[in-house]
Design a protein around this motif. Structure first.
Motif, PDB file in Angstrom:
ATOM      1  N   LEU A 286      44.468  61.017 102.834  1.00 23.33           N
ATOM      2  CA  LEU A 286      45.349  60.603 101.751  1.00 23.33           C
ATOM      3  C   LEU A 286      46.584  59.910 102.303  1.00 23.33           C
ATOM      4  CD1 LEU A 286      45.391  63.950  99.726  1.00 23.33           C
ATOM      5  CD2 LEU A 286      43.795  62.055  99.476  1.00 23.33           C
ATOM      6  N   TYR A 287      47.009  58.849 101.610  1.00 22.89           N
ATOM      7  CA  TYR A 287      48.271  58.197 101.903  1.00 22.89           C
ATOM      8  C   TYR A 287      49.116  58.232 100.645  1.00 22.89           C
ATOM      9  CZ  TYR A 287      46.672  56.362 106.386  1.00 22.89           C
ATOM     10  OH  TYR A 287      46.213  56.246 107.671  1.00 22.89           O
ATOM     11  N   GLN A 288      50.328  58.767 100.747  1.00 17.66           N
ATOM     12  CA  GLN A 288      51.234  58.856  99.612  1.00 17.66           C
ATOM     13  C   GLN A 288      52.307  57.783  99.769  1.00 17.66           C
ATOM     14  OE1 GLN A 288      52.815  62.762  99.105  1.00 17.66           O
ATOM     15  NE2 GLN A 288      53.675  62.347  97.092  1.00 17.66           N
ATOM     16  N   LEU A 289      52.415  56.935  98.741  1.00 23.01           N
ATOM     17  CA  LEU A 289      53.301  55.783  98.807  1.00 23.01           C
ATOM     18  C   LEU A 289      54.408  55.892  97.775  1.00 23.01           C
ATOM     19  CD1 LEU A 289      50.437  53.131  98.854  1.00 23.01           C
ATOM     20  CD2 LEU A 289      51.655  53.999 100.842  1.00 23.01           C
ATOM     21  N   VAL A 290      55.581  55.363  98.118  1.00 20.59           N
ATOM     22  CA  VAL A 290      56.677  55.213  97.166  1.00 20.59           C
ATOM     23  C   VAL A 290      56.588  53.796  96.620  1.00 20.59           C
ATOM     24  CG1 VAL A 290      59.169  55.297  96.793  1.00 20.59           C
ATOM     25  CG2 VAL A 290      58.099  56.831  98.455  1.00 20.59           C
ATOM     26  N   VAL A 291      56.099  53.673  95.383  1.00 21.46           N
ATOM     27  CA  VAL A 291      55.825  52.351  94.829  1.00 21.46           C
ATOM     28  C   VAL A 291      57.098  51.534  94.697  1.00 21.46           C
ATOM     29  CG1 VAL A 291      54.962  51.129  92.794  1.00 21.46           C
ATOM     30  CG2 VAL A 291      53.743  53.128  93.653  1.00 21.46           C
TER      31      VAL A 291
ATOM     32  N   SER B  69      54.016  59.726 102.995  1.00 25.81           N
ATOM     33  CA  SER B  69      53.393  60.751 103.831  1.00 25.81           C
ATOM     34  C   SER B  69      51.908  60.474 103.927  1.00 25.81           C
ATOM     35  CB  SER B  69      53.626  62.158 103.250  1.00 25.81           C
ATOM     36  OG  SER B  69      53.033  62.260 101.959  1.00 25.81           O
ATOM     37  N   ALA B  70      51.262  61.086 104.914  1.00 21.59           N
ATOM     38  CA  ALA B  70      49.825  60.936 105.109  1.00 21.59           C
ATOM     39  C   ALA B  70      49.217  62.291 105.426  1.00 21.59           C
ATOM     40  CB  ALA B  70      49.542  59.950 106.241  1.00 21.59           C
ATOM     41  N   HIS B  71      48.005  62.508 104.931  1.00 12.52           N
ATOM     42  CA  HIS B  71      47.270  63.742 105.190  1.00 12.52           C
ATOM     43  C   HIS B  71      45.893  63.345 105.685  1.00 12.52           C
ATOM     44  CE1 HIS B  71      50.371  66.092 103.080  1.00 12.52           C
ATOM     45  NE2 HIS B  71      50.402  65.062 102.252  1.00 12.52           N
ATOM     46  N   CYS B  72      45.654  63.564 106.965  1.00 15.02           N
ATOM     47  CA  CYS B  72      44.428  63.089 107.601  1.00 15.02           C
ATOM     48  C   CYS B  72      43.378  64.194 107.614  1.00 15.02           C
ATOM     49  CB  CYS B  72      44.721  62.626 109.025  1.00 15.02           C
ATOM     50  SG  CYS B  72      43.306  61.893 109.856  1.00 15.02           S
ATOM     51  N   PHE B  73      42.200  63.882 107.034  1.00 14.82           N
ATOM     52  CA  PHE B  73      41.094  64.830 107.005  1.00 14.82           C
ATOM     53  C   PHE B  73      39.916  64.346 107.852  1.00 14.82           C
ATOM     54  CE2 PHE B  73      42.768  65.156 102.480  1.00 14.82           C
ATOM     55  CZ  PHE B  73      43.653  66.171 102.795  1.00 14.82           C
TER      56      PHE B  73
ATOM     57  N   LEU C  18      49.399  67.711  94.122  1.00  8.51           N
ATOM     58  CA  LEU C  18      48.319  66.769  93.837  1.00  8.51           C
ATOM     59  C   LEU C  18      46.983  67.472  93.959  1.00  8.51           C
ATOM     60  CD1 LEU C  18      46.714  65.668  96.616  1.00  8.51           C
ATOM     61  CD2 LEU C  18      48.870  64.494  96.942  1.00  8.51           C
ATOM     62  N   ALA C  19      45.976  66.857  93.350  1.00  7.58           N
ATOM     63  CA  ALA C  19      44.610  67.366  93.406  1.00  7.58           C
ATOM     64  C   ALA C  19      43.722  66.276  93.973  1.00  7.58           C
ATOM     65  CB  ALA C  19      44.142  67.785  92.015  1.00  7.58           C
ATOM     66  N   TYR C  20      42.783  66.672  94.841  1.00  5.85           N
ATOM     67  CA  TYR C  20      41.882  65.672  95.417  1.00  5.85           C
ATOM     68  C   TYR C  20      40.467  66.233  95.495  1.00  5.85           C
ATOM     69  CZ  TYR C  20      42.152  68.141  99.937  1.00  5.85           C
ATOM     70  OH  TYR C  20      42.081  69.081 100.933  1.00  5.85           O
TER      71      TYR C  20
ATOM     72  N   SER D 172      54.403  71.212 101.993  1.00  2.00           N
ATOM     73  CA  SER D 172      54.038  72.159 103.050  1.00  2.00           C
ATOM     74  C   SER D 172      52.710  71.807 103.708  1.00  2.00           C
ATOM     75  CB  SER D 172      53.962  73.571 102.469  1.00  2.00           C
ATOM     76  OG  SER D 172      52.948  73.653 101.477  1.00  2.00           O
ATOM     77  N   GLY D 173      51.924  70.940 103.067  1.00  2.00           N
ATOM     78  CA  GLY D 173      50.626  70.580 103.606  1.00  2.00           C
ATOM     79  C   GLY D 173      49.584  71.665 103.445  1.00  2.00           C
ATOM     80  N   THR D 174      49.833  72.624 102.562  1.00  2.00           N
ATOM     81  CA  THR D 174      48.910  73.741 102.379  1.00  2.00           C
ATOM     82  C   THR D 174      48.137  73.594 101.074  1.00  2.00           C
ATOM     83  OG1 THR D 174      50.654  75.040 101.301  1.00  2.00           O
ATOM     84  CG2 THR D 174      50.378  75.306 103.678  1.00  2.00           C
TER      85      THR D 174
END
Length: 368
Positions: free
Chosen positions: A9-14, A21-25, A41-43, A64-66
């Motif tokens: 996921l990449y979170q952008l400020v439009v 922020s980024a969350h790498c899976f 958020l939900a994914y 928190s990334g949790t």
């Protein structure tokens, strides 16, 4: 804005066109839904690995990334809708309704075949209304009040002849806009009884309507944007048109025809046209659109206080003669248009304010 990518996921400020922020899976996500500008958020994964099966929905705290909770289902999740009261997970033939605060399941609503997971949930907390297709072949929908027994049927609407393709609520849940798979006509219904109040002509030739979006709080009359597969964005104003004598006669004739036919024919006589059109540089790609007040766009605030549900946001300026149209395409591009002088007798003026990639902060085009 949050995007699901091959690595996470990449979170952008439009408003700032920057990466937040980024969350790498190390695997793909197929669905991402963010609760306004909060850290919730939900994914749903794309199935590249067992932990990201499309049958699992994860609610994530991005600060928190949790993971707060994993919700598992018997088949793939096709869409997710959120507001501050409810979370709705759409499956083919079912809608699972949860209380957002506790993630307790409140109800499962049975639907006809719905392979695209079409659903529209009000962004406001009250009323918390959910619109779902009631037929797989005809343009019938049902509106559910999710604050009553987890989903009480409020009304049923024959919106179109053909099956539904897109739906959207206004910021306060007063209006519901719909489009069919034909895509030539957009209709707007007023709650709570779903009375048809506006019919708009998007175009003469069929097109897929990818997105519908209302203007935020403060615009009177409200605005409605529609993005189609023709690479155009049509902007409509929810204001009754000035009727000439010829139009009144045509309306009377249509009413007479409707009285002897099983379907209303008034739309064929007097549909309203758009007040402004935008043609995207990249035609043919699916796109989603949003309307913002210029002050909210430039300051990085959400488009409206009532839409975000935040009570401490500063009031928007009273001048609502301009609006910002934001468009994100499936090709990874973000366009921002400034539409000015909405009340002008000669029509609004539209200009491209900028073009950016969704994976970086480099502006492809700056200025108008």
């Amino acid at each position: 804005r949050v995007n699901g990518l091959k690595l996470g996921l990449y979170q952008l400020v439009v408003a700032e066109h920057t990466l937040h922020s980024a969350h790498c899976f190390h695997a793909s996500c197929r669905i991402v839904e963010m609760l306004f500008c909060t850290s919730l958020l939900a994914y749903v994964g794309a199935g590249d690995q067992p932990s990201l099966t499309p049958r699992k929905l994860t609610v994530l705290n991005t600060s928190s990334g949790t993971a707060i909770r994993d919700l598992t289902f018997s088949s793939s999740v096709l869409a997710v809708r959120l507001n501050r009261q409810r979370l709705v997970a759409m499956l083919d033939g079912r809608a699972h309704v949860y209380a957002l605060q506790t993630l307790a399941q409140l109800r499962i609503i049975e639907t006809p075949a719905n392979p695209k997971g079409l659903a529209a949930l009000t962004s406001c907390s009250e009323p918390s209304l959910l619109a779902l297709p009631a037929s797989a072949t005809a343009g019938v929908l049902r509106v559910y009040d999710l604050l009553v027994d987890g989903g009480h049927v409020l009304c049923e609407v024959q919106a179109h002849k053909g099956s539904l393709a897109a739906m959207a609520w206004s910021h306060n849940g007063a209006y519901l806009a719909t489009a069919s798979t034909t895509g030539t006509v957009i209709r707007v219904f007023a709650m709570p009884h779903a009375a048809k109040v506006f019919t708009f002509r998007r175009g003469t030739y069929p097109a897929a309507v990818h997105s519908l979006a209302f203007s935020p709080e403060g615009y009177d009359p409200p605005l409605l944007a529609a993005a189609s597969s023709h690479g155009t964005i049509h902007l409509f104003m929810l204001e009754p048109p000035t009727r000439s004598a010829a139009a009144a006669a045509a309306s009377a004739a249509a009413g007479l025809l409707s009285s002897v036919m099983s379907y209303q024919v008034t739309d064929m006589v007097e549909p309203q046209r758009s007040i402004s059109n935008v043609r995207l540089p990249c035609a043919g790609l699916p796109a989603i659109c949003a309307l913002q007040h210029p002050a909210a766009s430039s300051s990085g605030l959400e488009s409206a206080k009532s839409t975000s549900g935040l009570s401490d946001m500063p009031a928007l300026p009273e001048d609502t003669d301009d609006v910002v149209l934001t468009v994100a395409t499936a090709g990874g591009l973000l366009y921002e248009y400034r539409i000015e002088e909405l009340s002008s007798m000669t029509g609004p003026k539209c200009s491209l304010a900028g073009e950016w990639t969704l994976l970086g902060s480099t502006g492809l085009t700056a200025g108008t």
